[in-house]
Design an enzyme around this catalytic site. Sequence first.
Site, PDB file in Angstrom:
ATOM      1  N   ASP A 123      27.564  39.185   8.408  1.00 27.33           N
ATOM      2  CA  ASP A 123      28.288  40.037   7.449  1.00 27.33           C
ATOM      3  C   ASP A 123      28.837  39.237   6.277  1.00 27.33           C
ATOM      4  O   ASP A 123      28.836  38.006   6.301  1.00 27.33           O
ATOM      5  CB  ASP A 123      29.484  40.688   8.166  1.00 27.33           C
ATOM      6  CG  ASP A 123      29.067  41.845   9.040  1.00 27.33           C
ATOM      7  OD1 ASP A 123      28.207  42.634   8.604  1.00 27.33           O
ATOM      8  OD2 ASP A 123      29.602  41.955  10.163  1.00 27.33           O
ATOM      9  N   ARG A 132      21.854  38.838  11.278  1.00 25.58           N
ATOM     10  CA  ARG A 132      22.251  39.296   9.942  1.00 25.58           C
ATOM     11  C   ARG A 132      23.764  39.252   9.799  1.00 25.58           C
ATOM     12  O   ARG A 132      24.446  40.248  10.059  1.00 25.58           O
ATOM     13  CB  ARG A 132      21.690  40.706   9.691  1.00 25.58           C
ATOM     14  CG  ARG A 132      20.190  40.692   9.408  1.00 25.58           C
ATOM     15  CD  ARG A 132      19.612  42.069   9.480  1.00 25.58           C
ATOM     16  NE  ARG A 132      19.783  42.632  10.829  1.00 25.58           N
ATOM     17  CZ  ARG A 132      19.447  43.856  11.198  1.00 25.58           C
ATOM     18  NH1 ARG A 132      18.912  44.666  10.327  1.00 25.58           N
ATOM     19  NH2 ARG A 132      19.650  44.269  12.432  1.00 25.58           N
ATOM     20  N   TYR A 153      28.004  31.684  18.552  1.00 25.09           N
ATOM     21  CA  TYR A 153      28.935  31.763  17.430  1.00 25.09           C
ATOM     22  C   TYR A 153      30.178  30.934  17.718  1.00 25.09           C
ATOM     23  O   TYR A 153      30.601  30.811  18.868  1.00 25.09           O
ATOM     24  CB  TYR A 153      29.380  33.213  17.188  1.00 25.09           C
ATOM     25  CG  TYR A 153      28.343  34.078  16.514  1.00 25.09           C
ATOM     26  CD1 TYR A 153      28.282  34.155  15.128  1.00 25.09           C
ATOM     27  CD2 TYR A 153      27.420  34.811  17.254  1.00 25.09           C
ATOM     28  CE1 TYR A 153      27.337  34.956  14.487  1.00 25.09           C
ATOM     29  CE2 TYR A 153      26.464  35.613  16.628  1.00 25.09           C
ATOM     30  CZ  TYR A 153      26.440  35.678  15.248  1.00 25.09           C
ATOM     31  OH  TYR A 153      25.503  36.464  14.622  1.00 25.09           O
ATOM     32  N   ARG A 189      33.906  39.488  16.134  1.00 22.05           N
ATOM     33  CA  ARG A 189      35.164  39.656  15.399  1.00 22.05           C
ATOM     34  C   ARG A 189      36.101  40.638  16.106  1.00 22.05           C
ATOM     35  O   ARG A 189      37.327  40.480  16.063  1.00 22.05           O
ATOM     36  CB  ARG A 189      34.877  40.109  13.965  1.00 22.05           C
ATOM     37  CG  ARG A 189      34.283  38.983  13.122  1.00 22.05           C
ATOM     38  CD  ARG A 189      33.712  39.478  11.826  1.00 22.05           C
ATOM     39  NE  ARG A 189      34.699  40.157  10.999  1.00 22.05           N
ATOM     40  CZ  ARG A 189      34.410  40.821   9.885  1.00 22.05           C
ATOM     41  NH1 ARG A 189      33.146  40.902   9.469  1.00 22.05           N
ATOM     42  NH2 ARG A 189      35.351  41.392   9.186  1.00 22.05           N
TER      43      ARG A 189
END
Lengths: 253, 253
Positions: free
Chosen positions: B52, B50, B112, B203
């Site tokens: 952001d 999910r 990622y 992040r």
Amino acid sequence: MVRYRLQVEYDGGPFVGWQRQETGLGVQQIVEEAILAFSGESPRVFCAGRTDAGVHACGQVAHFDLQRADVSAKTVQGALNHHMKPHPVSIVHAEIVDEDFHARFSATEREYLFRILNRPARPALERGHVWWVPQPLDDRAMHDAAQVLVGKHDFTTFRATMCQAKSPLKTLDELTVTRVGTQAGEELHIKARARSFLHHQVRNMVGTLNLVGLGKWTSADLQAALDAKDRAAGGPTSPPDGLYLMRVGYDKI
Amino acid sequence: MVRYRLQVEYDGGPFVGWQRQETGLGVQQIVEEAILAFSGESPRVFCAGRTDAGVHACGQVAHFDLQRADVSAKTVQGALNHHMKPHPVSIVHAEIVDEDFHARFSATEREYLFRILNRPARPALERGHVWWVPQPLDDRAMHDAAQVLVGKHDFTTFRATMCQAKSPLKTLDELTVTRVGTQAGEELHIKARARSFLHHQVRNMVGTLNLVGLGKWTSADLQAALDAKDRAAGGPTSPPDGLYLMRVGYDKI
């Protein structure tokens, strides 16, 4: 008087092209307004390649003059990038050059990249940055056929009818087609290099090579189209989305 | 009942994230409304990660069920891409899978990519698609320090305070930092791979590695931050712009 040479990157999407026009915002206007905002002067900005609406640039070269002589190239870069902030235009490099440097007339080489996203699904991440061709393209056939166009030719077949160049004779130094795997999937990268190009020449060559990639045209068809010296004999103009002015070359002085 | 597995690409810019929310448009809502438009059914769409607000995806995986059993995967892909057209969301692949496949719970690996544009000039072409860091970053120091985080650790330091995971223990399988020359200039590519991540983990790790790249932190500082098991000991959260969900792995059945 001080002359500044700029390397300019922009996303062509929101603009009517490089040139100032009454129909909308040109990149030239963005740069000229930023110069006025920081210096109080209104010089004209000259560029190496007047890109069309929707065409992008990583390596557009431009120059302009300031009457005041106390502004460093670094200050110019920072001030322009600050004042152009809402727009997708960025000065990647700035330097002070001799007064005989002219972004357009001193240029001896232009290099363009055309990106085709070649997959069944339409682009999401690269929307506006690639030409989407969903049918499988034969990139090797395109590359082989492209070699027909390399060299000195009358490029009337690939010249926009509104092209203002005096002569349709141009020397194409390089035209390559390569398939590359990118973050977003399979792309074809078409690289075109020449001293200069006619109006729409790259997009007309790409639109015609696409017919070869689809299997509708052969190298012989491309040769016949070139020989016809007639825009009507060429393939369609590709959309601007995939086209990037990558680099402008100048002779070392 | 037929279960479909989708690979979804999207530009996270215009969305509040993957998940449906009342504050704005989520990617989930775009996909669910497109399913309703072509099938008349309203299944819930489940995803692997999910993402952001502002986070992109090349390889998000999702699944949903249709009661009618006569729709091919190719038809589903075409119909969804047609109905989602105004939005930067694209179904890159669709296939029919067994009913025990679950996009989220069957996933065994997530990968990622985080892109940092590392040059003095702000981004024009890649605006919204990279994190712009104008100061020179020491990518080798970042890569070396990143190895402190690889392995099984309590990642509380890099976990959003609102994270809902039961345990802060995660195994990070890979964290690499490489400098690459791209069309738009010098980029740092940070690749992170694990079975799963905590909320904001990538992040927060990137924002902390950035301190190493700037020379403000050493590997030892990063180790101390990890050991502190305290979000306040970590560096700032990087912006979402540079983050892409690239790939989700599943065990072969």
